[in-house]
Every structure is written in structure tokens, then in C-alpha cells.
Design an enzyme around this catalytic site. Structure first.
Site, PDB file in Angstrom:
ATOM      1  N   HIS A  24     -74.692 -44.820 -54.501  1.00 40.79           N
ATOM      2  CA  HIS A  24     -75.403 -45.869 -53.751  1.00 40.79           C
ATOM      3  C   HIS A  24     -74.955 -47.279 -54.162  1.00 40.79           C
ATOM      4  O   HIS A  24     -75.755 -48.182 -54.421  1.00 40.79           O
ATOM      5  CB  HIS A  24     -76.920 -45.697 -53.774  1.00 40.79           C
ATOM      6  N   ASP A  82     -80.888 -37.763 -55.145  1.00 37.70           N
ATOM      7  CA  ASP A  82     -79.900 -37.107 -56.016  1.00 37.70           C
ATOM      8  C   ASP A  82     -80.522 -35.926 -56.763  1.00 37.70           C
ATOM      9  O   ASP A  82     -79.802 -35.073 -57.277  1.00 37.70           O
ATOM     10  CB  ASP A  82     -79.240 -38.087 -56.997  1.00 37.70           C
TER      11      ASP A  82
HETATM   12 FE1  FEO Z   1     -83.639 -41.986 -59.727  1.00 40.30          FE
HETATM   13 FE2  FEO Z   1     -81.142 -39.896 -60.668  1.00 40.30          FE
HETATM   14  O1  FEO Z   1     -82.395 -40.647 -59.515  1.00 40.30           O
END
Ligand code: FEO
Length: 404
Positions: A24, A82
Site C-alpha cells: 500500500h 493483509d
Molecule cells: Fe495492519 Fe499487517 O496489517
């Protein structure tokens, strides 16, 4: 990589993403892992899922240990995609499982998926779940780093499954801290911790201190910390907790980062005398050119250094675009405990250095001004001014550093 038993009947069943370089917008030069964990107990329990692209990988890892139909509990510590974007695929295979999640996690997950057929049990801070020989304790960690965030402590194993906290973006064959240090180095590991903290957790230092104090107060014995990214802390989990406290207390190296960009090399030309001044004051210096470096590297180097000098040319009476972008992004991370100043070049009107200082004031950083500016191209006199500016800045950084 197949599953790895990290404690008796507790397995890492995650996936390694060797190829991701843009997470991202955060550049992950070393890839990452999506860690999730399976507990083979009277009630087989899966803790967290993985990014959707890797769902089949975690399913294969789980199947090596138990038949999927045996999973009765799914704990979701954090709903960022994720970790949570394969929940729907997994729930299709275990439709009768109960999902344990925070209230804000449940509300969030309902925005991502059709959850009408799923069974939830909303958990609050301090709730427990006995699954056989193991007991799970749920601890909410709101805004570390999303509102839904929580961690799961496996009491009898003294294991803290900490979701994003204590993680690092590293794709590696090593699953544990001691293995990683043996194959790579302590510096690489510490650098990855700083990178992750600076780019993700920098705004949340006070919350981190409070949550660690809560855990200490609760008297939880921890002999392993298993985050949802990177390596697992088994050799010395106290070291990473102390490291986080240091980061949250704004610990930095006695160093100056020079973060700059340039149009026709005039601003770049100023760096050598600035750098020499810093070095002659006995302070280490690291130089990062913005268009040649990922933003996340510049953020990390800013965070690791007690002082930063921003170099920017003027274009159309404002900062160079890459410098403006960097400072805009940095402001959102709400940095604290850092000293900053600026230098730069201009052709006629100027304006970039002034604008940089306005940005520093908004961030509430410790400011050294005025900065130094040169017109068109630095003369020998300008070079001397740059040298003196760098030297004076480094001297102030040394004094400021004593406060930490
Ligand atoms: Fe905040 Fe690894 O997600």
C-alpha cells in the site's frame, strides 16, 4: 515453506511473500510474511488468516497438521486485508467455526464480507477461552494500529500472538530471531524493526507505552512473541519489548539525516559542505535523495536520526514536489523528539525553504532556523555558509540529544 511447530501443538501456518515491493505504497524491499497460527487442541483453533493471494498456501500448511473440518474456532486479531482478506474463502471450508473478534473488528469485517451466515463471539479486553490444554486470553489494543486491533495470549505456552505489533517486513527462510541473526545480522533485524515502526507505528508511541505497561501490570509471563509479519521472537522476547519502549520514548541515534532533492544540482552541491560541517562536529551523517529512494526509506532514516536537514530547490515559489510530498507524509506520522532545519537553492523569487519551515512548525518539531539559501549556484562564500550551518546544526543536535 511448510508449517513450523513453535510451541507444543502450536504451529506457524503462514505464507512468505518474497516478491511484494509495494505494500500500500510502503516499499517493502525485503518482501514480507503473513503469519498465522494453528493450535491443535481439543478445540482446534486458527489464529488469523493471510492475504487472499496466499490462502491456498496457509490451507496446505494447515492440512499437513489437521483436517480442515476439525477447526472449530477462528480468532481474528486484526481485520486489515493483509491478514483478513481470505476469511471468506476459509469460512466456506469451515462454515460452522465460531469467529472470536473484537466488537470493532466485527463491525469492520461486516463491511468487507457477507457475514450473515457466520457465527461470531465478540470478545472484550480480558476475556478468556479454554480450548483444551490451552487457554486464550484476549487483550484489545485499539489503534495499535487499527480500532479493531487485539492480541491473543496463550497462557500455558507463555506465548503472545501480537498481530502487527513487534513485526517486521522481511521475507526470509528464518522463522525465529536467533535463526535470522545467524543467517543475516542483528543490524539487519534492528533496521527492519525501525523501518516497520517508523512507517506504521510512529503516531502511536504513547499508546504503545500504555499497552506495554498494562501487560507488565497484568503480570503476563512471556517467553515467545509471535507477530503477524516477519520473524518470531523466541530467543529474547524482552529485547523486542524494550526496543519498542525505546522507540515509543523517541530514542534515536546521534546522527543527522540529510534528506533532499535537486533540480540542476545546486541544492545537491550544498550537501558536501553541509555534511562536512556535521562530520567536523563529530556527528554521523546519512544522505538520502528523495527521487532515488523509496519514501519509506526516507521516513526510516528520518526516524533513526536525532536531527534532519531538508534540502529543497524552489520551483514556482514553493518546495520541490518530492520534498513537499515527503513532508506532507511525515506530518501524518506525527513525529516527536526530532530536530529539523532546511537549506536550498532558488533562481529568483525563492520560497521553498520558508515553506519547509512552515511545515516543520505545523509538526511541532524542534526547529533550527534560519536555514541557508543560495541563488542559482553556490559560490565559495556560500559553501562556507553551508559548512557553518551544518556544523552549528550538528552542535545543536548533540545538545538536544542529551534530553533523551
Ligand atoms: Fe495492519 Fe499487517 O496489517
Amino acid at each position: 515453506m511448510k508449517s513450523v511447530e513453535i510451541k507444543p501443538d502450536i504451529f506457524w501456518v503462514g505464507a512468505i511473500d518474497w516478491g511484494i515491493r509495494d505494500f500500500h505504497g510502503y516499499i517493502t524491499q525485503n518482501g514480507t510474511t503473513y503469519n498465522n497460527y494453528l493450535i491443535r487442541d481439543a478445540q482446534v483453533t486458527l489464529i488469523d488468516t493471510v492475504k487472499h493471494d496466499f490462502c491456498s498456501v496457509t490451507l496446505e500448511n494447515i492440512k499437513r497438521i489437521v483436517d480442515l473440518s476439525k477447526i472449530v474456532n477462528l480468532v481474528i486479531n486484526h481485520i486489515e486485508p493483509d491478514h483478513a482478506s481470505s476469511i471468506d474463502m476459509i469460512m466456506k471450508l469451515i462454515p460452522n467455526a465460531t469467529i472470536y473478534i473484537s466488537e470493532r473488528g466485527k463491525k469492520g469485517i461486516e463491511r468487507y464480507f457477507d457475514t450473515s451466515k457466520w457465527t461470531f463471539r465478540v470478545v472484550k479486553n480480558g476475556d478468556t477461552l479454554n480450548i483444551g490444554k490451552y487457554t486464550l486470553l484476549f487483550l484489545e489494543t485499539p489503534m495499535l494500529h487499527w480500532p479493531d486491533s487485539m492480541v491473543t495470549y496463550v497462557k500455558e505456552a507463555k506465548l503472545l500472538i501480537s498481530q502487527d505489533a513487534f513485526g517486521q517486513h522481511i521475507a526470509t527462510a528464518s522463522r525465529f530471531d536467533d535463526e535470522f541473526v545467524e543467517c543475516h545480522s542483528q543490524f539487519e533485524l534492528d533496521d527492519a524493526i525501525a523501518d516497520y515502526y517508523a512507517n506504521i507505528l510512529m503516531p502511536f508511541g504513547q499508546l504503545i507505552k500504555t499497552k506495554i505497561a498494562d501487560i507488565v501490570k497484568a503480570g503476563l509471563e512471556i517467553d515467545m512473541i509471535a507477530p503477524d509479519h516477519g520473524i518470531i521472537w523466541r530467543k529474547d522476547p524482552g529485547r523486542i519489548i524494550q526496543k519498542y519502549l525505546d522507540l515509543a520514548n523517541n530514542k534515536a541515534d546521534l546522527r543527522v539525516a540529510v534528506i533532499y532533492d535537486t533540480m540542476w544540482h545546486s541544492t545537491e552541491h550544498m550537501i558536501i559542505p553541509v555534511m562536512q560541517g556535521i562530520k567536523d562536529e563529530g556527528v554521523d551523517c546519512r544522505v538520502i535523495k528523495l527521487r532515488a529512494s523509496p519514501m519509506s526509506v526516507a521516513i526510516k532514516e528520518f526516524w533513526k536520526a536525532r536531527g534532519t536537514l531538508i534540502g529543497t530547490p524552489t520551483i514556482n515559489n514553493v518546495m520541490f514536489p518530492s520534498v513537499a510530498e515527503f513532508l506532507y507524509h511525515l506530518g501524518g506520522l506525527r513525529p516527536k523528539g526530532r530536530m529539523i532545519g532546511a537549506f536550498g537553492s532558488f533562481g529568483w523569487g525563492g520560497g521553498a525553504v520558508k515553506e519547509a519551515y512552515e511545515s516543520f512548525r505545523k509538526m511541532g518539531l524542534e526547529i533550527v532556523e534560519p536555514g541557508v539559501q543560495v541563488q542559482y549556484r553556490p559560490t565559495l562564500d556560500d559553501e562556507q555558509k553551508c559548512y557553518e550551518f551544518g556544523k552549528a546544526f550538528a552542535a545543536k543536535v548533540k545538545e538536544y540529544h542529551k534530553n533523551f
